[in-house]
Scaffold this motif. Structure first.
Motif, PDB file in Angstrom:
ATOM      1  N   MET A 195       0.822  -1.205   0.000  1.00  0.00           N
ATOM      2  CA  MET A 195       0.000   0.000   0.000  1.00  0.00           C
ATOM      3  C   MET A 195       0.859   1.259   0.000  1.00  0.00           C
ATOM      4  N   ARG A 196       1.871   1.254   0.858  1.00  0.00           N
ATOM      5  CA  ARG A 196       2.736   2.434   0.948  1.00  0.00           C
ATOM      6  C   ARG A 196       3.502   2.652  -0.354  1.00  0.00           C
ATOM      7  N   GLN A 197       3.937   1.557  -0.969  1.00  0.00           N
ATOM      8  CA  GLN A 197       4.622   1.680  -2.246  1.00  0.00           C
ATOM      9  C   GLN A 197       3.671   2.215  -3.315  1.00  0.00           C
ATOM     10  N   LYS A 198       2.466   1.710  -3.320  1.00  0.00           N
ATOM     11  CA  LYS A 198       1.475   2.136  -4.316  1.00  0.00           C
ATOM     12  C   LYS A 198       1.173   3.615  -4.164  1.00  0.00           C
ATOM     13  N   ALA A 199       1.121   4.083  -2.921  1.00  0.00           N
ATOM     14  CA  ALA A 199       0.780   5.486  -2.667  1.00  0.00           C
ATOM     15  C   ALA A 199       1.828   6.445  -3.218  1.00  0.00           C
ATOM     16  N   THR A 200       3.060   5.961  -3.431  1.00  0.00           N
ATOM     17  CA  THR A 200       4.111   6.846  -3.957  1.00  0.00           C
ATOM     18  C   THR A 200       4.080   6.949  -5.478  1.00  0.00           C
TER      19      THR A 200
ATOM     20  N   ILE B 126      -7.304   6.189 -11.983  1.00  0.00           N
ATOM     21  CA  ILE B 126      -8.477   5.438 -11.521  1.00  0.00           C
ATOM     22  C   ILE B 126      -8.070   4.011 -11.161  1.00  0.00           C
ATOM     23  N   ALA B 127      -7.266   3.391 -12.006  1.00  0.00           N
ATOM     24  CA  ALA B 127      -6.782   2.032 -11.733  1.00  0.00           C
ATOM     25  C   ALA B 127      -5.915   2.011 -10.470  1.00  0.00           C
ATOM     26  N   HIS B 128      -5.125   3.060 -10.301  1.00  0.00           N
ATOM     27  CA  HIS B 128      -4.273   3.188  -9.107  1.00  0.00           C
ATOM     28  C   HIS B 128      -5.128   3.214  -7.842  1.00  0.00           C
ATOM     29  N   TYR B 129      -6.163   4.056  -7.828  1.00  0.00           N
ATOM     30  CA  TYR B 129      -7.016   4.172  -6.643  1.00  0.00           C
ATOM     31  C   TYR B 129      -7.797   2.886  -6.399  1.00  0.00           C
ATOM     32  N   LYS B 130      -8.208   2.219  -7.469  1.00  0.00           N
ATOM     33  CA  LYS B 130      -8.948   0.959  -7.329  1.00  0.00           C
ATOM     34  C   LYS B 130      -8.085  -0.095  -6.649  1.00  0.00           C
ATOM     35  N   GLN B 131      -6.842  -0.190  -7.063  1.00  0.00           N
ATOM     36  CA  GLN B 131      -5.935  -1.169  -6.456  1.00  0.00           C
ATOM     37  C   GLN B 131      -5.654  -0.814  -5.000  1.00  0.00           C
ATOM     38  N   LEU B 132      -5.496   0.468  -4.716  1.00  0.00           N
ATOM     39  CA  LEU B 132      -5.222   0.893  -3.347  1.00  0.00           C
ATOM     40  C   LEU B 132      -6.417   0.610  -2.439  1.00  0.00           C
ATOM     41  N   ALA B 133      -7.631   0.810  -2.960  1.00  0.00           N
ATOM     42  CA  ALA B 133      -8.828   0.520  -2.169  1.00  0.00           C
ATOM     43  C   ALA B 133      -8.898  -0.970  -1.846  1.00  0.00           C
ATOM     44  N   SER B 134      -8.544  -1.803  -2.821  1.00  0.00           N
ATOM     45  CA  SER B 134      -8.522  -3.248  -2.596  1.00  0.00           C
ATOM     46  C   SER B 134      -7.500  -3.618  -1.528  1.00  0.00           C
ATOM     47  N   GLN B 135      -6.331  -3.013  -1.595  1.00  0.00           N
ATOM     48  CA  GLN B 135      -5.292  -3.286  -0.605  1.00  0.00           C
ATOM     49  C   GLN B 135      -5.717  -2.811   0.784  1.00  0.00           C
ATOM     50  N   THR B 136      -6.414  -1.679   0.840  1.00  0.00           N
ATOM     51  CA  THR B 136      -6.890  -1.155   2.121  1.00  0.00           C
ATOM     52  C   THR B 136      -7.901  -2.101   2.748  1.00  0.00           C
ATOM     53  N   GLY B 137      -8.799  -2.641   1.916  1.00  0.00           N
ATOM     54  CA  GLY B 137      -9.779  -3.604   2.422  1.00  0.00           C
ATOM     55  C   GLY B 137      -9.111  -4.853   2.961  1.00  0.00           C
ATOM     56  N   LYS B 138      -8.077  -5.317   2.260  1.00  0.00           N
ATOM     57  CA  LYS B 138      -7.330  -6.496   2.704  1.00  0.00           C
ATOM     58  C   LYS B 138      -6.629  -6.219   4.025  1.00  0.00           C
TER      59      LYS B 138
ATOM     60  N   GLN C  53     -16.231   7.249  -7.992  1.00  0.00           N
ATOM     61  CA  GLN C  53     -16.501   5.881  -7.538  1.00  0.00           C
ATOM     62  C   GLN C  53     -15.353   5.346  -6.699  1.00  0.00           C
ATOM     63  N   GLN C  54     -14.135   5.592  -7.130  1.00  0.00           N
ATOM     64  CA  GLN C  54     -12.973   5.113  -6.382  1.00  0.00           C
ATOM     65  C   GLN C  54     -12.791   5.869  -5.076  1.00  0.00           C
ATOM     66  N   LYS C  55     -13.170   7.134  -5.060  1.00  0.00           N
ATOM     67  CA  LYS C  55     -13.107   7.890  -3.807  1.00  0.00           C
ATOM     68  C   LYS C  55     -14.039   7.262  -2.775  1.00  0.00           C
ATOM     69  N   ALA C  56     -15.276   6.927  -3.215  1.00  0.00           N
ATOM     70  CA  ALA C  56     -16.237   6.299  -2.307  1.00  0.00           C
ATOM     71  C   ALA C  56     -15.719   4.955  -1.801  1.00  0.00           C
ATOM     72  N   SER C  57     -15.066   4.204  -2.684  1.00  0.00           N
ATOM     73  CA  SER C  57     -14.508   2.902  -2.291  1.00  0.00           C
ATOM     74  C   SER C  57     -13.377   3.069  -1.281  1.00  0.00           C
ATOM     75  N   LEU C  58     -12.505   4.043  -1.520  1.00  0.00           N
ATOM     76  CA  LEU C  58     -11.409   4.307  -0.588  1.00  0.00           C
ATOM     77  C   LEU C  58     -11.938   4.728   0.780  1.00  0.00           C
TER      78      LEU C  58
END
Length: 237
Positions: free
Chosen positions: A37-42, A123-135, A208-213
């Protein structure tokens, strides 16, 4: 001599502007999910950022070179203008090739296609980050449930509990930062849309990705809320 020194300072300034990256020191102990997650955020970059930065750098360098070549104030101003134009173009190219292999050839495409491509990438970046946050929220729920069980049975004291949680809540700040980045991207695209460019699908995708995050961030905060109050774990946001 003075002109040479001035241009040297200008070039140093330009390099500083184009190479500035802000980083933060992560907690010493992180799960693989949190590390990812931290790597993705950079990796995220602003869609229009390159053009602005490139123009500033180009103007500084252009004006400095005009001065070096013996020009007067008028020549320096003209050099700054040309540098800004060239720098803006280079900056736009730089923003478009974010995360590409160094030296990769930049394909030529019009402005709208470039903006849409960057928006879709974000958008793809935020989608992946939201998935990682849920995990990560699921991982933290299990971890905290186990810690609570050991703490209640006396197998774990308060200090041991704190040691297991040290630095872990800082990830909420990272997610909140990404949510702010989504807001920034939405604002950028809405400004672009006012200029007549059709980017409504990208705006909708970002929202949509903001709501997911936000949903996954709240799940993470809820997990941390299950830590006993006397442990003194606070969520940083």
């Amino acid at each position: 001599m003075k002109k040479t020194k001035m241009v040297a300072m200008v070039l140093v300034t330009s390099l500083s502007l184009s190479g500035c990256i802000t980083t933060s020191q992560p907690p010493a102990e992180m799960s693989p999910t949190e590390m990812a997650m931290r790597q993705k955020a950079t990796e995220n970059k602003r869609m229009v950022q390159g053009v602005v930065t490139g123009a500033v750098v180009g103007a500084v360098v252009g004006g400095g070179l005009a001065l070096l070549m013996g020009g007067d104030e008028r020549a320096m101003a003209r050099g700054a203008g040309l540098g800004a134009l060239a720098g803006g173009t280079m900056g736009g190219m730089d923003a478009h090739r974010v995360n590409k292999e160094a030296g990769a050839e930049i394909s030529k495409q019009d402005e709208l296609k470039a903006i849409i491509a960057e928006a879709d990438k974000n958008i793809a970046h935020y989608k992946q980050l939201a998935s990682q946050t849920g995990k990560l929220a699921a991982e933290r729920n299990k971890q905290i449930a186990d810690l609570n069980s050991n703490y209640s049975s006396g197998e774990l004291d308060a200090e041991g509990y704190r040691s297991n949680m040290r630095g872990s809540t800082d990830i909420v700040r990272v997610v909140n930062g990404e949510i702010s980045e989504v807001d920034r991207d939405i604002s950028d695209l809405e400004g672009i849309a006012k200029g007549g460019k059709k980017v409504d699908p990208q705006i909708a995708g970002l929202k949509q990705q903001k709501a997911s995050l936000e949903k996954q961030r709240d799940a993470l905060v809820l997990a941390f809320s299950r830590v006993p109050k006397e442990i003194g774990v606070s969520v940083s946001g």
